[in-house]
Design a protein around this motif. Structure first.
Motif, short mmCIF file in Angstrom:
data_model
loop_
_atom_site.label_atom_id
_atom_site.label_comp_id
_atom_site.label_asym_id
_atom_site.label_seq_id
_atom_site.Cartn_x
_atom_site.Cartn_y
_atom_site.Cartn_z
N ARG A 1 -57.34 8.47 -29.04
CA ARG A 1 -56.49 7.30 -29.18
C ARG A 1 -56.36 6.94 -30.66
O ARG A 1 -57.34 6.99 -31.41
CB ARG A 1 -57.07 6.11 -28.42
N ILE A 2 -55.16 6.59 -31.09
CA ILE A 2 -54.95 6.02 -32.41
C ILE A 2 -55.12 4.51 -32.26
O ILE A 2 -54.32 3.84 -31.61
CB ILE A 2 -53.55 6.36 -32.95
N THR A 3 -56.21 3.99 -32.83
CA THR A 3 -56.58 2.60 -32.59
C THR A 3 -56.17 1.72 -33.77
O THR A 3 -56.89 1.63 -34.78
CB THR A 3 -58.10 2.48 -32.36
N ASP A 4 -55.00 1.07 -33.63
CA ASP A 4 -54.60 0.10 -34.64
C ASP A 4 -55.29 -1.23 -34.32
O ASP A 4 -56.11 -1.31 -33.39
CB ASP A 4 -53.08 -0.03 -34.72
N SER A 5 -54.98 -2.26 -35.06
CA SER A 5 -55.67 -3.55 -34.88
C SER A 5 -55.42 -4.14 -33.49
O SER A 5 -56.31 -4.74 -32.89
CB SER A 5 -55.25 -4.53 -35.97
N VAL A 6 -54.20 -3.96 -32.98
CA VAL A 6 -53.90 -4.48 -31.63
C VAL A 6 -54.69 -3.71 -30.58
O VAL A 6 -55.28 -4.30 -29.66
CB VAL A 6 -52.38 -4.39 -31.34
N ALA A 7 -54.71 -2.39 -30.71
CA ALA A 7 -55.45 -1.57 -29.75
C ALA A 7 -56.95 -1.87 -29.81
O ALA A 7 -57.64 -1.86 -28.78
CB ALA A 7 -55.19 -0.09 -30.02
N LEU A 8 -57.46 -2.17 -31.01
CA LEU A 8 -58.88 -2.51 -31.14
C LEU A 8 -59.18 -3.80 -30.40
O LEU A 8 -60.19 -3.90 -29.68
CB LEU A 8 -59.26 -2.64 -32.61
N ASP A 9 -58.32 -4.80 -30.53
CA ASP A 9 -58.51 -6.05 -29.79
C ASP A 9 -58.49 -5.79 -28.28
O ASP A 9 -59.32 -6.33 -27.53
CB ASP A 9 -57.42 -7.06 -30.15
N CYS A 10 -57.54 -4.97 -27.84
CA CYS A 10 -57.44 -4.66 -26.41
C CYS A 10 -58.68 -3.92 -25.92
O CYS A 10 -59.17 -4.17 -24.82
CB CYS A 10 -56.20 -3.81 -26.15
N ALA A 11 -59.20 -3.01 -26.75
CA ALA A 11 -60.39 -2.27 -26.37
C ALA A 11 -61.59 -3.19 -26.25
O ALA A 11 -62.41 -3.06 -25.31
CB ALA A 11 -60.67 -1.17 -27.40
N GLN A 12 -61.71 -4.14 -27.16
CA GLN A 12 -62.83 -5.08 -27.09
C GLN A 12 -62.74 -5.96 -25.86
O GLN A 12 -63.74 -6.23 -25.19
CB GLN A 12 -62.87 -5.92 -28.38
N GLU A 13 -61.52 -6.41 -25.54
CA GLU A 13 -61.34 -7.23 -24.34
C GLU A 13 -61.65 -6.43 -23.08
O GLU A 13 -62.32 -6.92 -22.16
CB GLU A 13 -59.90 -7.74 -24.28
N ALA A 14 -61.15 -5.18 -23.03
CA ALA A 14 -61.39 -4.34 -21.85
C ALA A 14 -62.88 -4.04 -21.69
O ALA A 14 -63.41 -4.07 -20.58
CB ALA A 14 -60.59 -3.04 -21.97
N ALA A 15 -63.57 -3.75 -22.80
CA ALA A 15 -64.99 -3.44 -22.73
C ALA A 15 -65.79 -4.63 -22.22
O ALA A 15 -66.68 -4.48 -21.38
CB ALA A 15 -65.50 -3.01 -24.11
N GLY A 16 -65.45 -5.81 -22.71
CA GLY A 16 -66.16 -7.01 -22.26
C GLY A 16 -65.97 -7.24 -20.76
O GLY A 16 -66.92 -7.56 -20.05
N GLN A 17 -64.73 -7.08 -20.28
CA GLN A 17 -64.45 -7.28 -18.87
C GLN A 17 -65.18 -6.24 -18.01
O GLN A 17 -65.77 -6.56 -16.98
CB GLN A 17 -62.94 -7.18 -18.62
N LEU A 18 -65.16 -4.99 -18.46
CA LEU A 18 -65.80 -3.94 -17.68
C LEU A 18 -67.32 -4.09 -17.65
O LEU A 18 -67.94 -3.86 -16.61
CB LEU A 18 -65.43 -2.57 -18.25
N ARG A 19 -67.92 -4.47 -18.75
CA ARG A 19 -69.36 -4.69 -18.74
C ARG A 19 -69.73 -5.80 -17.77
O ARG A 19 -70.75 -5.71 -17.05
CB ARG A 19 -69.86 -5.01 -20.15
N TYR A 20 -68.90 -6.83 -17.71
CA TYR A 20 -69.13 -7.92 -16.75
C TYR A 20 -69.06 -7.38 -15.32
O TYR A 20 -69.93 -7.66 -14.48
CB TYR A 20 -68.08 -9.01 -16.97
#
Length: 449
Positions: free
Chosen positions: A87-106
């Protein structure tokens, strides 16, 4: 409780026991594709992992989040971009990845916290421990493409992970890493799982994926309903990988295979690609001999060796069904104990799956190969040939010119491997005296070149 249930359950549970004993105290790294969670498989996977841990296995769980990040990007009107399989992770994708990771860990922690009566999680206590175990570095610019916040694993805190596992926790890792300056990098789940497995020298690396395994035969029908069951020796997997084009998508044959080969080369004994579409895929692979999906293995891990006293029980268990149906002549435990050093065995994962004995008649420069037995679970996988080759080697080593067998049902198998039928009168005098004329066994001889 019905007699039919007892009849099926008791033998099944006994057959599973050797694998429970073998895997107790071992460490497995399990990488779960985000697609598995998106498909609603998390509850059943959590139940199976809790069961595996309860039987003494230490588990590191690494989750992916490709579809979850893409969903977040779509919600923000942003396009997912990939290159070179990353994945090419720009700043928007990084924010989305952090949000997704937090939700999945929950969601994952919640799945392991269930304990409702009459469910597989009843009475379970699974402690999940997460942390900054991964140090990362940037992918950088490759072929003119700036991957921005996409990273690669620089270092794994193996000591910290082992300490958590030894404390009884299941370690949960998201595909994130941090630089020494605190910068966050989006990583690939597959690389994290592989790097962790190598760093802690795990006993197994297991990928639960959207693919049904690696089919070596292009004509072999493969689907979610018909997954492959393939054991790839490391050398074969390397050659196969070299013939494949560079993977771009997770569904490309080389995508997971490349990580299994890398881990196997670095000392991880067994590396698996399992389809999450098959319910209980983890249990089927770990506790059933035939397994499911694809396993990359270093051939040296399979043991063909001379037997010792610790193998007596396994040999007795192996040959008993064949004695009962008349395929083999019955041998007492006393006989096997007396002759144990005449036996050669094939061992997979600490379980005896084949045996054969060599009884020399030096005065006639020949020997009998007796009790050649291969478990029905591994027939067709070459164990019989491996035993025959080892017996031939042992016979040559003591200066014999031939080996012979007595058989009532497997004459054609031996003829295909160079044996010739002879009259029972050919037998050495000492063996001829013990020949059972009522059994009418065929005598076959193979000359040793």
């Amino acid at each position: 409780m019905s007699a039919v249930f007892n009849f099926t359950f008791v033998p099944w549970f006994r057959s599973v026991a050797p694998y429970i004993h073998t895997h107790r105290g071992k460490t497995f790294v399990v990488g779960i594709a985000g697609e598995a969670i998106a498909a609603g498989k998390l509850p059943s996977i959590a139940q199976d992992l809790a069961l595996i841990q309860s039987m003494g296995v230490k588990v590191v769980l690494v989750h992916g989040f490709r579809p979850q990040v893409n969903e977040q990007l779509r919600a923000k009107g942003h396009e997912a971009r990939y290159s070179h399989g990353l994945r090419i992770t720009d700043s928007v994708a990084l924010d989305c990845a952090q949000e997704a990771a937090g939700q999945l860990r929950y969601e994952i922690e919640a799945a392991f916290s269930q304990g409702l009566p009459n469910t597989p999680m009843a009475g379970s206590t699974v402690r999940i421990l997460s942390g900054n175990f991964i140090t990362a570095r940037p992918v950088g610019v490759v072929d003119g493409i700036d991957f921005q916040h996409s990273g690669l694993v620089r270092k794994v805190d193996a000591t910290g992970i082992r300490r958590a596992l030894d404390g009884g926790s299941m370690v949960l890792l998201s595909p994130f890493g941090f630089s020494p300056t605190g910068e966050a990098f989006n990583l690939a789940m597959e690389e994290v799982a592989t790097s962790v497995a190598v760093s802690i020298q795990a006993d197994k690396l297991i990928f639960l994926t959207e693919v049904p395994g690696v089919a070596m035969d292009p004509s072999q029908p493969v689907s979610e309903d018909n997954p492959v069951d393939t054991e790839l020796p490391l050398d074969v997997a390397r050659k196969w990988l070299a013939q494949l084009s560079a993977p771009q998508q997770p569904t490309d044959t080389a995508f997971y295979l490349q990580h299994c080969v890398k881990a196997c080369e670095a000392g991880v004994e067994r590396n698996h690609i399992l389809p999450f579409s098959v319910d209980g895929a983890l249990l089927l692979e770990i506790y059933v001999h035939d397994g499911i999906g694809t396993m990359v293995i270093d051939e040296k891990l399979e043991s063909v060796r001379e037997a010792g006293v610790d193998d007596i029980g396994g040999i007795l268990q192996l040959i008993e069904p064949f004695e009962r149906d008349g395929t083999l002549v019955k041998r007492s435990r006393t006989e096997i104990e007396r002759d144990i050093h005449q036996y050669t065995v094939v061992e997979h994962d600490g379980v005896i799956f084949g045996c054969a004995a060599l009884y020399p008649y030096p005065e006639a420069r020949t020997a009998e190969m007796a009790a050649l037995t291969v478990s029905p679970q591994s027939q067709g996988q070459g164990d019989g040939e491996k035993l025959l080759k080892r017996i031939e080697h042992r016979a040559r080593a003591i200066g014999l010119d031939s080996i012979f067998v007595l058989t009532t049902r497997t004459m054609h198998w031996f003829i295909k491997r160079g044996f010739q039928p002879v009259s029972p009168d050919w037998l050495p005098e000492a063996r001829k005296k013990k020949y059972n004329w009522d059994r009418k066994s065929q005598v076959l001889v193979k000359k040793l070149g």
